[in-house]
Design a protein around this motif. Structure first.
Motif, PDB file in Angstrom:
ATOM      1  N   SER A 135       0.837  -1.202   0.000  1.00 54.33           N
ATOM      2  CA  SER A 135       0.000   0.000   0.000  1.00 54.33           C
ATOM      3  C   SER A 135       0.871   1.251   0.000  1.00 54.33           C
ATOM      4  O   SER A 135       0.491   2.287  -0.562  1.00 54.33           O
ATOM      5  N   SER A 136       2.068   1.153   0.600  1.00 55.34           N
ATOM      6  CA  SER A 136       2.983   2.295   0.664  1.00 55.34           C
ATOM      7  C   SER A 136       3.481   2.694  -0.712  1.00 55.34           C
ATOM      8  O   SER A 136       3.881   3.844  -0.924  1.00 55.34           O
ATOM      9  N   LEU A 142      -1.860   7.247  -7.077  1.00 52.93           N
ATOM     10  CA  LEU A 142      -3.249   7.704  -7.128  1.00 52.93           C
ATOM     11  C   LEU A 142      -3.488   8.810  -8.153  1.00 52.93           C
ATOM     12  O   LEU A 142      -4.560   8.880  -8.741  1.00 52.93           O
ATOM     13  N   ASP A 143      -2.496   9.671  -8.385  1.00 51.85           N
ATOM     14  CA  ASP A 143      -2.674  10.781  -9.322  1.00 51.85           C
ATOM     15  C   ASP A 143      -2.442  10.371 -10.775  1.00 51.85           C
ATOM     16  O   ASP A 143      -2.793  11.112 -11.691  1.00 51.85           O
ATOM     17  N   ALA A 144      -1.835   9.215 -10.993  1.00 47.25           N
ATOM     18  CA  ALA A 144      -1.493   8.791 -12.349  1.00 47.25           C
ATOM     19  C   ALA A 144      -2.740   8.324 -13.101  1.00 47.25           C
ATOM     20  O   ALA A 144      -3.694   7.815 -12.505  1.00 47.25           O
ATOM     21  N   ALA A 145      -2.729   8.508 -14.413  1.00 46.26           N
ATOM     22  CA  ALA A 145      -3.822   8.019 -15.246  1.00 46.26           C
ATOM     23  C   ALA A 145      -3.812   6.496 -15.259  1.00 46.26           C
ATOM     24  O   ALA A 145      -2.758   5.866 -15.112  1.00 46.26           O
ATOM     25  N   ASP A 146      -4.983   5.900 -15.438  1.00 49.93           N
ATOM     26  CA  ASP A 146      -5.080   4.445 -15.426  1.00 49.93           C
ATOM     27  C   ASP A 146      -4.134   3.806 -16.442  1.00 49.93           C
ATOM     28  O   ASP A 146      -3.466   2.811 -16.152  1.00 49.93           O
ATOM     29  N   ALA A 147      -4.070   4.398 -17.646  1.00 50.39           N
ATOM     30  CA  ALA A 147      -3.212   3.836 -18.690  1.00 50.39           C
ATOM     31  C   ALA A 147      -1.738   3.909 -18.296  1.00 50.39           C
ATOM     32  O   ALA A 147      -0.956   3.006 -18.612  1.00 50.39           O
ATOM     33  N   GLN A 148      -1.358   4.976 -17.601  1.00 49.84           N
ATOM     34  CA  GLN A 148       0.022   5.099 -17.138  1.00 49.84           C
ATOM     35  C   GLN A 148       0.356   4.012 -16.124  1.00 49.84           C
ATOM     36  O   GLN A 148       1.449   3.435 -16.146  1.00 49.84           O
ATOM     37  N   ILE A 149      -0.584   3.746 -15.228  1.00 51.67           N
ATOM     38  CA  ILE A 149      -0.357   2.728 -14.197  1.00 51.67           C
ATOM     39  C   ILE A 149      -0.181   1.354 -14.830  1.00 51.67           C
ATOM     40  O   ILE A 149       0.748   0.610 -14.501  1.00 51.67           O
ATOM     41  N   VAL A 150      -1.065   1.016 -15.749  1.00 50.89           N
ATOM     42  CA  VAL A 150      -0.978  -0.281 -16.431  1.00 50.89           C
ATOM     43  C   VAL A 150       0.331  -0.383 -17.204  1.00 50.89           C
ATOM     44  O   VAL A 150       1.016  -1.408 -17.177  1.00 50.89           O
ATOM     45  N   ARG A 175      -7.092  -1.858  -7.164  1.00 53.27           N
ATOM     46  CA  ARG A 175      -6.779  -1.424  -5.800  1.00 53.27           C
ATOM     47  C   ARG A 175      -6.505   0.076  -5.745  1.00 53.27           C
ATOM     48  O   ARG A 175      -6.887   0.758  -4.790  1.00 53.27           O
ATOM     49  N   VAL A 176      -5.827   0.590  -6.759  1.00 53.62           N
ATOM     50  CA  VAL A 176      -5.553   2.030  -6.822  1.00 53.62           C
ATOM     51  C   VAL A 176      -6.863   2.810  -6.956  1.00 53.62           C
ATOM     52  O   VAL A 176      -7.062   3.841  -6.306  1.00 53.62           O
ATOM     53  N   LEU A 178      -9.809   1.938  -5.920  1.00 55.62           N
ATOM     54  CA  LEU A 178     -10.491   1.892  -4.627  1.00 55.62           C
ATOM     55  C   LEU A 178      -9.853   2.898  -3.662  1.00 55.62           C
ATOM     56  O   LEU A 178     -10.556   3.611  -2.938  1.00 55.62           O
ATOM     57  N   ALA A 179      -8.531   2.963  -3.665  1.00 55.07           N
ATOM     58  CA  ALA A 179      -7.830   3.908  -2.784  1.00 55.07           C
ATOM     59  C   ALA A 179      -8.163   5.352  -3.143  1.00 55.07           C
ATOM     60  O   ALA A 179      -8.276   6.204  -2.256  1.00 55.07           O
ATOM     61  N   ARG A 180      -8.324   5.638  -4.410  1.00 56.70           N
ATOM     62  CA  ARG A 180      -8.717   6.996  -4.837  1.00 56.70           C
ATOM     63  C   ARG A 180     -10.051   7.378  -4.225  1.00 56.70           C
ATOM     64  O   ARG A 180     -10.241   8.499  -3.765  1.00 56.70           O
ATOM     65  N   ARG A 181     -10.988   6.430  -4.240  1.00 57.15           N
ATOM     66  CA  ARG A 181     -12.338   6.737  -3.758  1.00 57.15           C
ATOM     67  C   ARG A 181     -12.368   7.003  -2.259  1.00 57.15           C
ATOM     68  O   ARG A 181     -13.108   7.871  -1.786  1.00 57.15           O
ATOM     69  N   ARG A 182     -11.572   6.266  -1.492  1.00 58.38           N
ATOM     70  CA  ARG A 182     -11.661   6.426  -0.048  1.00 58.38           C
ATOM     71  C   ARG A 182     -10.543   7.283   0.556  1.00 58.38           C
ATOM     72  O   ARG A 182     -10.608   7.645   1.733  1.00 58.38           O
ATOM     73  N   GLY A 183      -9.514   7.605  -0.251  1.00 55.77           N
ATOM     74  CA  GLY A 183      -8.472   8.495   0.225  1.00 55.77           C
ATOM     75  C   GLY A 183      -7.323   7.810   0.935  1.00 55.77           C
ATOM     76  O   GLY A 183      -6.409   8.475   1.433  1.00 55.77           O
ATOM     77  N   TYR A 184      -7.285   6.498   0.956  1.00 50.85           N
ATOM     78  CA  TYR A 184      -6.202   5.736   1.572  1.00 50.85           C
ATOM     79  C   TYR A 184      -6.209   4.321   1.003  1.00 50.85           C
ATOM     80  O   TYR A 184      -7.180   3.886   0.379  1.00 50.85           O
ATOM     81  N   ASP A 185      -5.106   3.598   1.225  1.00 57.19           N
ATOM     82  CA  ASP A 185      -5.002   2.215   0.750  1.00 57.19           C
ATOM     83  C   ASP A 185      -4.621   1.323   1.923  1.00 57.19           C
ATOM     84  O   ASP A 185      -4.038   1.800   2.906  1.00 57.19           O
TER      85      ASP A 185
END
Length: 273
Positions: A135-136, A142-150, A175-176, A178-185
């Motif tokens: 999670s760290s 979290l700020d990266a675009a989905d395509a960048q993460i993949v 997982r990323v 989900l973390a965006r929606r709740r503000g933590y992972d």
């Protein structure tokens, strides 16, 4: 040559400040006339060596400067003495709390405050944390675009883990998101068996994630009612306190009003884990 030296001095000074520096701060610190500093900053901003916050007009290190960092500069990011909010969270919770930062597309532990109940952990100062399993590390995406993460994860071989951590880029992306929606992972028995962790983002004055705060605890000890909520609250509060002043208020407000949690007053202790 003199202008180049001044420019390097400005970039170096800004890179060492987590809250940014104003034009006057830089002019005073480097003993440069304000008018000359204004022209120099304008040039550096054009080249994206520095960026200026629209809210408080402070300057922060820019993306171009980050690409030119030397290994010696990166090593200086490791903080032998953990910052106050990190140490306070470790003392209050009794757990290990640490900071991660993205360095050359790697999530690296740059500061660590050991807890009374640390036990055997995967993390040590300077260690790279796996993007898929920690999670760290994921909190920094979290700020990266989905395509960048993949794309970032596509060419990586997942590090073997003790528990059932996500391995495919799509699993990590979920997982990323989900973390965006709740503000933590969170991680539970993934990277280290018997360990639970929560991570929250540290933001600069532009609102960008620059670091992540992570608290690690024994999974079994956190299953008591309200314990994980307390630790999530404590971690998010530490991240808010480490964020630039322009962002800290908003993050503390989210801690107070999100998920039924309230901020922990300075000096207070949540129920022991």
């Amino acid at each position: 040559m003199r202008s180049l030296k001044r420019a390097l001095s400005v970039v170096s000074a800004i890179s060492q400040s987590h809250i940014g520096l104003s034009l006057q701060d830089l002019a005073t610190q480097l003993d440069v006339p304000a008018a000359s500093m204004h022209r120099l900053l304008a040039t550096l901003e054009d080249e994206e060596m520095v960026v200026r916050s629209p809210s408080n007009r402070r300057y922060f290190i820019g993306p171009s400067a980050m690409n030119f960092e030397s290994a010696s500069v990166r090593s200086r990011r490791l903080q032998q003495i953990p910052p106050g909010p990190l140490a306070r969270a470790a003392i209050i919770s009794g757990q290990t709390v640490f900071l991660t930062e993205m360095i050359e597309l790697k999530a690296v532990c740059v500061a660590l405050a050991p807890g009374r109940r640390a036990g055997i952990l995967h993390v040590v100062l300077g260690r790279e944390m796996p993007l898929h399993a920690a999670s760290s590390a994921r909190i920094l995406l979290l700020d990266a675009a989905d395509a960048q993460i993949v794309g970032l994860l596509d060419g990586m071989t997942p590090e073997p883990c003790a528990g059932p951590a996500p391995t495919s880029p799509q699993e990590v992306l979920s997982r990323v998101q989900l973390a965006r929606r709740r503000g933590y992972d969170v991680c539970d028995n993934e990277l280290d068996l018997g360990k639970w962790s929560v991570s929250a983002p540290v933001r600069d004055a532009m609102g960008r994630i620059r670091q992540g705060v992570t608290l690690v605890a024994d999974s079994g000890r956190t299953r008591r009612q309200g314990t994980r909520e307390n630790l999530i609250r404590l971690t998010r509060q530490a991240a808010a306190e480490l964020s630039a002043p322009a962002r800290a208020g908003k993050q503390l407000s989210a801690v107070k009003h999100g998920h039924g949690l309230t901020a922990i007053p300075a000096g207070a202790h949540p129920r022991a884990v």
